[in-house]
Structure formats: structure tokens, C-alpha cells
Write a protein that holds these residues in place. Structure first.
Motif, PDB file in Angstrom:
ATOM      1  N   THR A  49      -7.336  -9.947   4.678  1.00 30.35           N
ATOM      2  CA  THR A  49      -8.328  -9.158   3.932  1.00 30.35           C
ATOM      3  C   THR A  49      -7.723  -8.645   2.628  1.00 30.35           C
ATOM      4  O   THR A  49      -8.375  -8.646   1.583  1.00 30.35           O
ATOM      5  N   THR A  50      -6.458  -8.258   2.681  1.00 30.71           N
ATOM      6  CA  THR A  50      -5.769  -7.816   1.467  1.00 30.71           C
ATOM      7  C   THR A  50      -5.818  -8.930   0.419  1.00 30.71           C
ATOM      8  O   THR A  50      -6.098  -8.682  -0.755  1.00 30.71           O
ATOM      9  N   ALA A  81       1.934  -5.315   2.551  1.00 32.83           N
ATOM     10  CA  ALA A  81       0.874  -6.057   3.250  1.00 32.83           C
ATOM     11  C   ALA A  81       0.907  -7.535   2.909  1.00 32.83           C
ATOM     12  O   ALA A  81       0.522  -8.379   3.734  1.00 32.83           O
ATOM     13  N   GLU A 137     -15.565  -7.480   5.774  1.00 28.35           N
ATOM     14  CA  GLU A 137     -15.954  -6.741   6.985  1.00 28.35           C
ATOM     15  C   GLU A 137     -16.667  -5.450   6.618  1.00 28.35           C
ATOM     16  O   GLU A 137     -17.433  -4.915   7.396  1.00 28.35           O
ATOM     17  N   ALA A 143      -2.108  -9.467   9.270  1.00 28.78           N
ATOM     18  CA  ALA A 143      -1.276 -10.455   8.565  1.00 28.78           C
ATOM     19  C   ALA A 143      -1.416 -10.352   7.052  1.00 28.78           C
ATOM     20  O   ALA A 143      -0.519 -10.755   6.310  1.00 28.78           O
ATOM     21  N   TYR A 196       0.859  -1.186   0.000  1.00 29.78           N
ATOM     22  CA  TYR A 196       0.000   0.000   0.000  1.00 29.78           C
ATOM     23  C   TYR A 196       0.894   1.235   0.000  1.00 29.78           C
ATOM     24  O   TYR A 196       1.896   1.273   0.704  1.00 29.78           O
TER      25      TYR A 196
END
Ligand code: ATP
Ligand code: MG
Length: 302
Positions: free
Chosen positions: A44-45, A19, A84, A41, A13
């Protein structure tokens, strides 16, 4: 064909935060792949990269043979995503939201209505169907997001913490639904979760991510081996003497064994020594044991 493939996938990012680094992974079709790892960790990425919500800074990936970067519409038609941050229209009712997103995903109106009703009933939202989404509780909203992800009967389902805000009963219902989708309908589920106890019942394969790197992946047996977690024999006895080869842990004397086949010989041996055995049990490592023991070793090695 694998359902999900990542080859040296990386994401940084702002050109600074790395990430995700060099993620290589193949998820077979059908079954649930548990994607585990501490906060930050890169789980989600990874989901965002695999579903085309983010562009990778290196490497490539595919879902059912399609690239989320160059063919996002085709990937979205095959996938359901629950993150989320999934948004609903707050001023529309639960049912209106589902019908709207169903039509957006390509269903005709009548199909969207029928499917929305089925989802509302399956996720225990039927009574709240005419309530506006901004009046839903966190757990209701989460179930609505899952319903939205399932509207167009996706072949691959990406679930990012689907049960984190749910009460135990709803969490159990969602977990049963995930199992049934994977087992009966052959859906591939990519499940990011911190709820290791549930994960162990649900998942057929696992990946553990740590600081953006995949540190362990495979079946539960492979994870146990990688983390050095073994099955143990536990013996309960009131003898005053030390049992050679055993270590006392609470009330039990424990020793690592290669497999349960060693247990009868251990018992024969103890009985031959006149040691009163009140209870003998096999202590199998849990996913929690494996996770903590492996991540601890990573921290120590750092
Ligand atoms: N939009 C963003 N801009 C900058 N950095 C980000 C952004 N999103 C995530 N990160 C960083 O990327 C890393 C991985 O974040 P990610 O959200 O993928 O973790 P995660 O495994 O899903 O964590 P959690 O368990 O808390 O959900 C973290 O260091 C995070 O701060
Ligand atoms: Mg996350």
C-alpha cells in the motif's frame, strides 16, 4: 515508455519505520502487474507513493513519464486508484458519488452521468444506485470504489486488494473486468493482492515484496526459477517397488523434470521395467507454490 517506473524508491514513516527500501521497478504498458507480499510488506505504501498520496524519503518514480510528486494533477488525470481506505460520501447515493467524483476528475455533467450509469450496471450496482453509500455492504462499497476509480477511463489503474471483501461471484466479475481492461483497452493495472489463485490467472508480470524490499520480480517463469520451483512428473502405480529417482507424495510418485518433453522417455522407461502405470501427469508449480517456497527461503536466510 514504461507505464510505471520506480528508481531506488524508499519510504520511512516518522523517520523510523522503513516501510519501503530501494524499490526499483519498471512496469510495461498494458497488462496486469501483480504486487504480492505478506501483511506489512509495503504494498500500500508503494501505491501511495506511485499515486502521489505520500512523498518518498528517497529515490523517485514516474507514471506514464510524469512525476506523482511534482505533477500530481496530471498523474491523477491518467490514473485510477482504489485503495483500502477510499472514501465515499455516506449521505450521497451510489450514483451521486460517482457523478460527483467523475466531475471532480474532469468529466462534464452529462458525461459523468452516462459513465456513472455504465459503471453501476457493469459492477452490478444498478439496483442499489439510489441507496445512500452508508447503507452499502462492504462488498458493494468496494465495487463502488472500483467504479469511482474507473469513472474517467484511466490509462493506469492502481488496485489495492480490489476483491478482498467480495463474494466469489462478484470477485469473478471484477477479475473479468480487470482482464478485459488490460487486454482490450490496453490499461496498465497495478494489482496488490493476497489472492494468489486469482492473481495467477490475471497477471502478466509479478513483483514480490518482503519487509519493504522487492525480493523477486518478472514473469511467472522467472519467479519459478528464482524460487527453485520445477515442473514435476507424477506417476500413479500400485507397484510395491520403489521407483528410482522418484519420491512418494500421497498416492503419486514424483520427480522433478526440466520440461514436459521428458515425460515420454520416463513412461517408456517405466513400461520397459514392467511397472504398471495407471496415470501419468504433469504437476506444474502454482503461484502459491512459488510464493510460499520463496518466502520460506527468505525467512530461513534471515
Ligand atoms: N501511516 C503510517 N505510519 C507509520 N507506519 C506505517 C504507516 N502506514 C504503514 N506503516 C508501516 O509501513 C509498513 C508497510 O505497510 P503497508 O501498509 O505498505 O503494507 P502492505 O504490504 O500494504 O500490508 P497489507 O497486506 O497488510 O495491506 C508496515 O510496517 C506498516 O506498519
Ligand atoms: Mg496494504
Amino acid at each position: 515508455m514504461s507505464a510505471i517506473v520506480a528508481q531506488s524508491l524508499g519510504k520511512s514513516y516518522n523517520g523510523s519505520t522503513q516501510a519501503l527500501s530501494d524499490l526499483t521497478l519498471q512496469v510495461p504498458q498494458g497488462g496486469v502487474c501483480g504486487f504480492l507480499g505478506p501483511n506489512g510488506a509495503g504494498k500500500t505504501t508503494t501505491v501511495k507513493l506511485l499515486t502521489g498520496l505520500l512523498r518518498p524519503t528517497s529515490g523517485e518514480c514516474s507514471v506514464m513519464g510524469l512525476s506523482p510528486q511534482t505533477e500530481p494533477e496530471k498523474v491523477h488525470a491518467l490514473c485510477g486508484v482504489m485503495t483500502e481506505t477510499a472514501r465515499m460520501y455516506g449521505t450521497m447515493t451510489g450514483q451521486q458519488n460517482l457523478e460527483f467524483f467523475g466531475e471532480t476528475a474532469g468529466l462534464v455533467r452529462a458525461q459523468a452521468k452516462e459513465r456513472a450509469e455504465l459503471m453501476l450496471r457493469s459492477l452490478d450496482l444498478w439496483e442499489a444506485r439510489e441507496q445512500k453509500a452508508n447503507q452499502y455492504s462492504t462488498g458493494m462499497m468496494q465495487r463502488l470504489s472500483l467504479a469511482r476509480a474507473l469513472m474517467h477511463e484511466p490509462q493506469v489503474l492502481f488496485l489495492d486488494e480490489p476483491t478482498s471483501g467480495l463474494d466469489p461471484e462478484s470477485a469473478q466479475a471484477v477479475n473479468e473486468m480487470i482482464t478485459s481492461l488490460a487486454k482490450k483497452s490496453g490499461v496498465t493495472v497495478f494489482l496488490c493482492t493476497h489472492q494468489l489463485r486469482y492473481a495467477q490467472d490475471l497477471c502478466s508480470t509479478y513483483g514480490i515484496l518482503h519487509r519493504g524490499k522487492m525480493v523477486l520480480q518478472g514473469s511467472f517463469a522467472t519467479l519459478c526459477e528464482g524460487a527453485g520451483c520445477h515442473i514435476k512428473a507424477g506417476i500413479l502405480t500400485d507397484t510395491e517397488q520403489t521407483l528410482p529417482g522418484f519420491v512418494k507424495n500421497g498416492e503419486y510418485w514424483e520427480t522433478e523434470i526440466a520440461s514436459e518433453a521428458e515425460m515420454p522417455a520416463i513412461l517408456r522407461d517405466l513400461i520397459a521395467q514392467d511397472i504398471p502405470v495407471y496415470e501419468a501427469r504433469l504437476i506444474r508449480p502454482t503461484l502459491e507454490d512459488v510464493y510460499f517456497s520463496f518466502l520460506q527461503s527468505q525467512e530461513v536466510a534471515k
